[in-house]
Design a protein around this motif. Structure first.
Motif, PDB file in Angstrom:
ATOM      1  N   ILE A 160       5.986 -20.464  -3.597  1.00  0.00           N
ATOM      2  CA  ILE A 160       5.048 -19.672  -4.176  1.00  0.00           C
ATOM      3  C   ILE A 160       5.656 -18.104  -4.317  1.00  0.00           C
ATOM      4  CG2 ILE A 160       3.568 -19.318  -2.231  1.00  0.00           C
ATOM      5  CD1 ILE A 160       1.128 -18.984  -4.382  1.00  0.00           C
ATOM      6  N   LEU A 161       5.650 -17.313  -5.330  1.00  0.00           N
ATOM      7  CA  LEU A 161       5.729 -15.890  -5.368  1.00  0.00           C
ATOM      8  C   LEU A 161       4.407 -15.205  -5.423  1.00  0.00           C
ATOM      9  CD1 LEU A 161       8.530 -15.787  -7.960  1.00  0.00           C
ATOM     10  CD2 LEU A 161       8.854 -15.811  -5.654  1.00  0.00           C
ATOM     11  N   LEU A 162       4.327 -14.320  -4.641  1.00  0.00           N
ATOM     12  CA  LEU A 162       3.377 -13.235  -4.233  1.00  0.00           C
ATOM     13  C   LEU A 162       3.572 -11.843  -4.678  1.00  0.00           C
ATOM     14  CD1 LEU A 162       2.184 -14.696  -0.718  1.00  0.00           C
ATOM     15  CD2 LEU A 162       1.355 -15.547  -2.760  1.00  0.00           C
ATOM     16  N   GLY A 163       2.620 -11.287  -5.608  1.00  0.00           N
ATOM     17  CA  GLY A 163       2.871 -10.043  -6.095  1.00  0.00           C
ATOM     18  C   GLY A 163       2.300  -9.890  -7.298  1.00  0.00           C
ATOM     19  N   PRO A 164       2.509  -8.757  -7.784  1.00  0.00           N
ATOM     20  CA  PRO A 164       2.027  -8.296  -9.140  1.00  0.00           C
ATOM     21  C   PRO A 164       2.632  -9.297 -10.251  1.00  0.00           C
ATOM     22  CG  PRO A 164       2.925  -6.350  -8.056  1.00  0.00           C
ATOM     23  CD  PRO A 164       3.231  -7.394  -7.495  1.00  0.00           C
ATOM     24  N   SER A 165       1.852  -9.449 -11.269  1.00  0.00           N
ATOM     25  CA  SER A 165       2.296 -10.321 -12.366  1.00  0.00           C
ATOM     26  C   SER A 165       3.644 -10.104 -13.012  1.00  0.00           C
ATOM     27  CB  SER A 165       1.138 -10.604 -13.310  1.00  0.00           C
ATOM     28  OG  SER A 165       0.873  -9.327 -13.758  1.00  0.00           O
ATOM     29  N   ASP A 166       3.869  -8.849 -13.413  1.00  0.00           N
ATOM     30  CA  ASP A 166       4.938  -8.318 -14.095  1.00  0.00           C
ATOM     31  C   ASP A 166       6.385  -8.700 -13.047  1.00  0.00           C
ATOM     32  OD1 ASP A 166       3.478  -7.531 -16.150  1.00  0.00           O
ATOM     33  OD2 ASP A 166       3.508  -5.428 -15.414  1.00  0.00           O
ATOM     34  N   LEU A 216     -12.022   7.557  21.952  1.00  0.00           N
ATOM     35  CA  LEU A 216     -13.171   6.675  21.215  1.00  0.00           C
ATOM     36  C   LEU A 216     -12.497   5.262  21.050  1.00  0.00           C
ATOM     37  CD1 LEU A 216     -14.415   9.484  18.919  1.00  0.00           C
ATOM     38  CD2 LEU A 216     -15.395   8.579  21.015  1.00  0.00           C
ATOM     39  N   GLY A 217     -11.304   4.902  21.274  1.00  0.00           N
ATOM     40  CA  GLY A 217     -10.615   3.613  20.834  1.00  0.00           C
ATOM     41  C   GLY A 217     -10.409   3.431  19.434  1.00  0.00           C
ATOM     42  N   LEU A 218     -10.075   4.423  18.591  1.00  0.00           N
ATOM     43  CA  LEU A 218      -9.761   4.318  17.386  1.00  0.00           C
ATOM     44  C   LEU A 218      -8.464   3.860  16.981  1.00  0.00           C
ATOM     45  CD1 LEU A 218     -11.384   7.678  16.070  1.00  0.00           C
ATOM     46  CD2 LEU A 218     -12.410   5.401  16.125  1.00  0.00           C
ATOM     47  N   LEU A 219      -8.193   3.477  16.074  1.00  0.00           N
ATOM     48  CA  LEU A 219      -7.060   2.758  15.512  1.00  0.00           C
ATOM     49  C   LEU A 219      -6.425   3.561  14.388  1.00  0.00           C
ATOM     50  CD1 LEU A 219      -7.723  -1.140  15.646  1.00  0.00           C
ATOM     51  CD2 LEU A 219      -6.384   0.239  17.085  1.00  0.00           C
ATOM     52  N   ASN A 220      -5.241   3.660  14.135  1.00  0.00           N
ATOM     53  CA  ASN A 220      -4.338   4.225  13.079  1.00  0.00           C
ATOM     54  C   ASN A 220      -4.499   3.428  11.649  1.00  0.00           C
ATOM     55  OD1 ASN A 220      -2.863   6.196  11.967  1.00  0.00           O
ATOM     56  ND2 ASN A 220      -1.113   4.740  11.807  1.00  0.00           N
ATOM     57  N   ILE A 221      -4.977   4.069  10.739  1.00  0.00           N
ATOM     58  CA  ILE A 221      -5.229   3.450   9.477  1.00  0.00           C
ATOM     59  C   ILE A 221      -3.902   3.827   8.415  1.00  0.00           C
ATOM     60  CG2 ILE A 221      -6.716   3.044   7.338  1.00  0.00           C
ATOM     61  CD1 ILE A 221      -9.022   4.222   8.805  1.00  0.00           C
ATOM     62  N   PRO A 222      -2.989   2.872   8.373  1.00  0.00           N
ATOM     63  CA  PRO A 222      -1.712   3.106   7.646  1.00  0.00           C
ATOM     64  C   PRO A 222      -2.190   3.258   6.242  1.00  0.00           C
ATOM     65  CG  PRO A 222      -1.707   0.852   8.262  1.00  0.00           C
ATOM     66  CD  PRO A 222      -3.056   1.577   9.065  1.00  0.00           C
ATOM     67  N   ARG A 223      -1.337   4.196   5.388  1.00  0.00           N
ATOM     68  CA  ARG A 223      -1.474   4.138   3.915  1.00  0.00           C
ATOM     69  C   ARG A 223      -0.918   2.985   3.280  1.00  0.00           C
ATOM     70  NH1 ARG A 223      -0.028  10.599   2.716  1.00  0.00           N
ATOM     71  NH2 ARG A 223      -1.531  11.607   4.156  1.00  0.00           N
ATOM     72  N   SER A 224      -1.443   2.477   2.140  1.00  0.00           N
ATOM     73  CA  SER A 224      -1.030   1.436   1.505  1.00  0.00           C
ATOM     74  C   SER A 224      -0.942   1.871   0.074  1.00  0.00           C
ATOM     75  CB  SER A 224      -2.261   0.323   1.408  1.00  0.00           C
ATOM     76  OG  SER A 224      -3.266   0.948   0.464  1.00  0.00           O
ATOM     77  N   ARG A 225       0.347   1.058  -0.360  1.00  0.00           N
ATOM     78  CA  ARG A 225       0.965   1.684  -1.661  1.00  0.00           C
ATOM     79  C   ARG A 225       0.190   1.209  -2.672  1.00  0.00           C
ATOM     80  NH1 ARG A 225       7.075  -0.035  -1.790  1.00  0.00           N
ATOM     81  NH2 ARG A 225       6.872   0.833  -3.638  1.00  0.00           N
ATOM     82  N   HIS A 226      -0.374  -0.072  -2.606  1.00  0.00           N
ATOM     83  CA  HIS A 226      -1.326  -0.713  -3.745  1.00  0.00           C
ATOM     84  C   HIS A 226      -2.654  -0.763  -3.237  1.00  0.00           C
ATOM     85  CE1 HIS A 226       2.598  -1.669  -5.652  1.00  0.00           C
ATOM     86  NE2 HIS A 226       3.023  -2.207  -4.448  1.00  0.00           N
ATOM     87  N   LYS A 227      -3.539  -0.181  -4.041  1.00  0.00           N
ATOM     88  CA  LYS A 227      -4.868  -0.297  -3.483  1.00  0.00           C
ATOM     89  C   LYS A 227      -5.768  -1.557  -3.634  1.00  0.00           C
ATOM     90  CE  LYS A 227      -6.898   3.316  -2.830  1.00  0.00           C
ATOM     91  NZ  LYS A 227      -6.988   3.896  -1.638  1.00  0.00           N
ATOM     92  N   LEU A 228      -5.151  -2.139  -4.648  1.00  0.00           N
ATOM     93  CA  LEU A 228      -5.959  -3.375  -4.748  1.00  0.00           C
ATOM     94  C   LEU A 228      -5.596  -4.459  -3.959  1.00  0.00           C
ATOM     95  CD1 LEU A 228      -5.938  -4.010  -8.842  1.00  0.00           C
ATOM     96  CD2 LEU A 228      -7.773  -3.314  -7.413  1.00  0.00           C
ATOM     97  N   ARG A 229      -4.154  -4.471  -3.558  1.00  0.00           N
ATOM     98  CA  ARG A 229      -3.497  -5.576  -2.469  1.00  0.00           C
ATOM     99  C   ARG A 229      -3.466  -4.977  -1.259  1.00  0.00           C
ATOM    100  NH1 ARG A 229      -1.521  -6.642  -7.482  1.00  0.00           N
ATOM    101  NH2 ARG A 229      -1.847  -8.690  -8.149  1.00  0.00           N
ATOM    102  N   GLY A 230      -2.676  -3.885  -1.242  1.00  0.00           N
ATOM    103  CA  GLY A 230      -2.454  -3.159   0.096  1.00  0.00           C
ATOM    104  C   GLY A 230      -3.722  -2.878   0.905  1.00  0.00           C
ATOM    105  N   ASP A 231      -4.907  -2.351   0.189  1.00  0.00           N
ATOM    106  CA  ASP A 231      -6.019  -1.996   1.145  1.00  0.00           C
ATOM    107  C   ASP A 231      -6.591  -3.387   1.762  1.00  0.00           C
ATOM    108  OD1 ASP A 231      -5.708   0.347   0.678  1.00  0.00           O
ATOM    109  OD2 ASP A 231      -7.486   0.701  -0.844  1.00  0.00           O
ATOM    110  N   ARG A 232      -6.314  -4.561   1.250  1.00  0.00           N
ATOM    111  CA  ARG A 232      -6.706  -5.883   1.743  1.00  0.00           C
ATOM    112  C   ARG A 232      -5.854  -6.454   2.864  1.00  0.00           C
ATOM    113  NH1 ARG A 232      -7.037 -10.043  -3.106  1.00  0.00           N
ATOM    114  NH2 ARG A 232      -7.792 -11.241  -1.180  1.00  0.00           N
ATOM    115  N   ALA A 233      -4.920  -5.718   3.207  1.00  0.00           N
ATOM    116  CA  ALA A 233      -3.994  -6.265   4.270  1.00  0.00           C
ATOM    117  C   ALA A 233      -4.676  -6.083   5.532  1.00  0.00           C
ATOM    118  CB  ALA A 233      -2.765  -5.813   4.228  1.00  0.00           C
ATOM    119  N   PHE A 234      -4.703  -6.949   6.622  1.00  0.00           N
ATOM    120  CA  PHE A 234      -4.975  -6.805   7.810  1.00  0.00           C
ATOM    121  C   PHE A 234      -4.763  -5.703   8.452  1.00  0.00           C
ATOM    122  CE2 PHE A 234      -5.063  -7.501  12.343  1.00  0.00           C
ATOM    123  CZ  PHE A 234      -6.285  -7.965  12.491  1.00  0.00           C
TER     124      PHE A 234
END
Length: 285
Positions: free
Chosen positions: A53-59, A226-244
């Motif tokens: 299976i190929l995962l990624g943008p349809s194009d 405060l035990g906070l975690l670093n939030i990395p920037r994602s390149r793709h809002k629809l998919r990147g922000d869903r990454a764990f």
């Protein structure tokens, strides 16, 4: 090659680029080596059970799908991974359909024996055959479409009405609150936050812990304790922000400090459920 091994299944995964076939050649050579090794040991690779299976943008998928050579016959639009149906866009529409269909099938069977069961027994059966399906691998549902999330919520609402004898016209939120059932979205958040707590306390696999990094500052600030975690920037809002690696730290940083610093996993679960319960049913508390 990166891989995951299960009891009777092996998965290979790697990044691909439309104009770079080097990784694809590595995959093809790896498969050929496996076939040769199995042949020498009087074994046969069942290619009918091998899937790609190929995962990624349809194009991007369209550009790559036509140039994967001998792997093309194995290419599938959906594959099942430990009982979860994955699609190329990671929308999980097929998975949601399967959960909804199986859950309502079980609910109809449970409804036929309701009159013979006491309340506690009926609730246990509902959790066994329906809630378990909603909760299985539900951390993957983070960021799915609102329509899919609503369908999963209907699966939870229906047995709640059956259990309490509530009519369809009655508002469901007070019923869920009285049963202390967290809505589907909050159950998803609960599962992800539980993974984070386990990872930070050495109770999860290292590949999960490696996705989390503590927030650090160059100066001595209050936030350092405060035990906070670093939030990395994602390149793709629809998919990147869903990454764990992105969604989990964002959720973790949003919960109160006493929950993040819970001394034990049981204490963490109790505090977290209380917090999510107050958020889910804020309007009626």
């Amino acid at each position: 090659m990166s891989l995951h091994c299960y009891a009777d299944d092996t998965q290979l995964y790697l990044p691909l680029k439309p104009n770079n076939r080097s990784n694809l050649l590595n995959l093809i050579h790896c498969l050929e080596d496996i076939k040769c090794w199995m042949a020498k040991n009087f074994l046969h690779l069942n290619e009918s059970k091998s899937e790609v299976i190929l995962l990624g943008p349809s194009d991007s998928i369209k550009n790559i799908a036509g140039s994967i050579g001998s792997v093309t016959p194995l290419l599938k639009p959906h594959v099942k991974n430990l009982g979860v149906i994955f699609d190329s866009a990671l929308k999980f529409d097929k998975q949601v359909n399967a959960v909804v269909k199986a859950s309502f099938f079980q609910l109809r069977k449970i409804a036929k024996i309701k009159q013979f069961l006491q309340f506690d027994a009926l609730e246990k059966i509902i959790h066994t055959f329906i809630s378990s399906r909603l909760d299985y691998c539900n951390s993957l549902y983070i960021g799915i479409s609102q329509s899919s999330l609503s369908r999963l919520q209907l699966v939870q609402n229906a047995p709640a009405r059956l259990l309490t004898g509530t009519r369809k016209r009655d508002h469901i939120t007070p019923i869920l609150a009285s049963l202390h059932w967290l809505p589907v979205q909050f159950r998803i958040n609960f599962k992800i936050l539980l993974y984070v707590y386990k990872a930070l306390n050495g109770l999860a696999p290292t590949y999960i812990k490696s996705l989390l990094t503590h927030h650090t500052t160059s100066r001595s600030l209050r936030s350092a304790d405060l035990g906070l975690l670093n939030i990395p920037r994602s390149r793709h809002k629809l998919r990147g922000d869903r990454a764990f690696a992105v969604a989990a730290p964002r959720l973790w940083n949003s919960i109160p400090l006493p929950i993040r610093t819970a001394p034990s996993i049981n204490s963490f679960k109790s505090r977290l459920k209380t917090h999510l319960y107050s958020q889910a049913f804020l309007d009626i508390l």
